[in-house]
Design an enzyme around this catalytic site. Structure first.
Site, PDB file in Angstrom:
ATOM      1  N   HIS A 123     -38.372  -3.226   7.101  1.00  0.00           N
ATOM      2  CA  HIS A 123     -37.980  -4.595   6.696  1.00  0.00           C
ATOM      3  C   HIS A 123     -38.785  -5.684   7.404  1.00  0.00           C
ATOM      4  O   HIS A 123     -38.668  -6.857   7.045  1.00  0.00           O
ATOM      5  CB  HIS A 123     -36.494  -4.833   6.970  1.00  0.00           C
ATOM      6  CG  HIS A 123     -35.578  -3.963   6.165  1.00  0.00           C
ATOM      7  ND1 HIS A 123     -35.632  -3.901   4.788  1.00  0.00           N
ATOM      8  CD2 HIS A 123     -34.597  -3.107   6.546  1.00  0.00           C
ATOM      9  CE1 HIS A 123     -34.721  -3.037   4.350  1.00  0.00           C
ATOM     10  NE2 HIS A 123     -34.087  -2.540   5.396  1.00  0.00           N
ATOM     11  N   ASP A 160     -35.519   5.228   1.745  1.00  0.00           N
ATOM     12  CA  ASP A 160     -34.373   4.542   2.349  1.00  0.00           C
ATOM     13  C   ASP A 160     -33.597   3.820   1.243  1.00  0.00           C
ATOM     14  O   ASP A 160     -34.176   3.379   0.257  1.00  0.00           O
ATOM     15  CB  ASP A 160     -34.885   3.536   3.379  1.00  0.00           C
ATOM     16  CG  ASP A 160     -33.784   2.895   4.201  1.00  0.00           C
ATOM     17  OD1 ASP A 160     -33.585   3.308   5.348  1.00  0.00           O
ATOM     18  OD2 ASP A 160     -33.122   1.958   3.681  1.00  0.00           O
ATOM     19  N   HIS A 162     -32.323   0.987   1.170  1.00  0.00           N
ATOM     20  CA  HIS A 162     -32.643  -0.440   1.063  1.00  0.00           C
ATOM     21  C   HIS A 162     -34.109  -0.617   0.655  1.00  0.00           C
ATOM     22  O   HIS A 162     -34.962   0.198   1.031  1.00  0.00           O
ATOM     23  CB  HIS A 162     -32.406  -1.138   2.408  1.00  0.00           C
ATOM     24  CG  HIS A 162     -30.994  -1.025   2.904  1.00  0.00           C
ATOM     25  ND1 HIS A 162     -30.600  -0.050   3.800  1.00  0.00           N
ATOM     26  CD2 HIS A 162     -29.892  -1.748   2.601  1.00  0.00           C
ATOM     27  CE1 HIS A 162     -29.293  -0.188   4.047  1.00  0.00           C
ATOM     28  NE2 HIS A 162     -28.840  -1.208   3.318  1.00  0.00           N
ATOM     29  N   ASP A 244     -29.880   6.706   4.490  1.00  0.00           N
ATOM     30  CA  ASP A 244     -28.674   5.936   4.168  1.00  0.00           C
ATOM     31  C   ASP A 244     -28.322   5.959   2.681  1.00  0.00           C
ATOM     32  O   ASP A 244     -27.366   5.304   2.266  1.00  0.00           O
ATOM     33  CB  ASP A 244     -28.778   4.493   4.694  1.00  0.00           C
ATOM     34  CG  ASP A 244     -30.159   3.885   4.528  1.00  0.00           C
ATOM     35  OD1 ASP A 244     -31.013   4.497   3.844  1.00  0.00           O
ATOM     36  OD2 ASP A 244     -30.386   2.791   5.084  1.00  0.00           O
TER      37      ASP A 244
HETATM   38 ZN   LIG Z   1     -31.738   1.333   4.955  1.00  0.00          ZN
END
Ligand SMILES: [Zn+2]
Length: 309
Positions: A123, A160, A162, A244
């Site tokens: 991120h 992931d 996200h 996740d």
């Molecule tokens: Zn994540």
């Protein structure tokens, strides 16, 4: 050949506030899960040079992160992203391990590698720490492989849950890199729409609906992602390995199981075997249910070991 695993005690010294999901215990659970696996080539995550970080970030970002580290306690860079004493060294070892893993795999010392470090990286944007991340570990690994090893085709797969907004931002104008992100949508950070395709059609975003399972994930990868990797013919595959998307994860609503991570790892290793002598460097990103994380990482590393050639 062996699978290398990179780890360092310093990555336990990046301490987030009580109750924060990106916690020290994540790496402790992973270390325990890998403890009995004798065939691993265990390596200490080295620190990185400033030049490594500057492959993707301006000096002002490195200076700001370095200056932000508190002498005691914890500070918040934003609502999610915190630093404690030791955070800079942990983050530098996360970068350094990625650089070293690329060197070891491209140098033929090991067949492939898993980087078990924190903070995660996918991120972090050029000048913006974000979502628990300070530096773009995997984007830096890609730049290192291209700038210093002369590779011209590096594939990065970010599974992931996200969107890998940071890696996307850092590789947006990089035609030598092909970046795939599969992620739940809607979900934080809200980016990762399929119309975000990069400066050279080198970015591929694949949203997955909340509550979807490994069945939808497998269809997506088989239809869209694996054929595109085959066409690109990568010289190295990097994985942003967040766990996740597991059904038990508290931060998202996908319903993947350990066997889905096993399948995906196996397929990515097959692609690496076909195109680049099995060269894979996988790096820990998210994964916040401690038991599911440990089980998923152990299974992921086992597949890497089976494919280390
Ligand atoms: Zn994540």
């Amino acid at each position: 050949m062996a699978t290398a695993v990179y780890f360092h005690e310093d990555c336990l010294k990046h301490v987030t506030p009580a109750g924060h999901p990106e916690q020290v215990a994540r790496l402790e659970y992973i270390a325990r899960a890998l403890e009995g696996v004798s065939a691993l080539d265990r390596r200490e995550a080295p620190g990185c040079s400033d030049a490594d970080i500057l492959l993707c970030h301006p000096q002002s970002h490195l200076d700001a992160i370095t200056a932000a580290e508190p002498a005691s306690g914890s500070i918040a860079l934003d609502g999610d992203t915190h630093m404690s004493p030791g955070s800079v060294m942990a983050a530098r070892r996360a970068v350094g391990a990625n650089v070293a893993a690329v060197d070891a795999v491209l140098g033929g010392e090991v067949g492939n590698a898993f980087v078990a470090t924190r903070p995660p990286g996918h991120h972090a944007e050029q000048k913006t720490p974000m979502g628990f991340c300070l530096f773009g570990n995997v984007a830096i690994a890609a730049k290192h492989a291209m700038e210093r090893h002369g590779l011209s085709r590096v594939t990065i797969v970010d599974f992931d849950v996200h969107h890998g907004n940071g890696t996307q931002a850092l590789l947006w104008d990089e035609p030598r890199a092909q970046f795939f992100s599969s992620h739940q949508s809607p979900l934080w950070p809200g980016s990762g729409h399929p119309n975000e395709t990069g400066g050279h059609n080198n970015i591929w975003n694949h949203p997955l609906a909340p509550h979807s399972t490994g069945v939808e994930m497998r269809k997506l990868y088989e239809r869209e992602i694996f054929p595109a990797i085959d066409r690109f013919q990568p010289e190295l595959i990097l994985i942003s390995a967040g766990f996740d998307a597991h059904a038990d994860d508290p931060l998202a609503q996908l319903n993947w199981q350990v066997e889905d991570f096993v399948w995906l790892t196996q397929e990515l290793c097959k692609l690496a075997n076909r195109h680049c002598q099995g060269r894979v460097v996988s790096t820990l990103e998210g994964g916040y249910d401690l038991r599911a994380l440990a089980a998923s990482v152990a299974a992921h590393v086992e597949v890497l070991m089976e494919n280390a050639q």
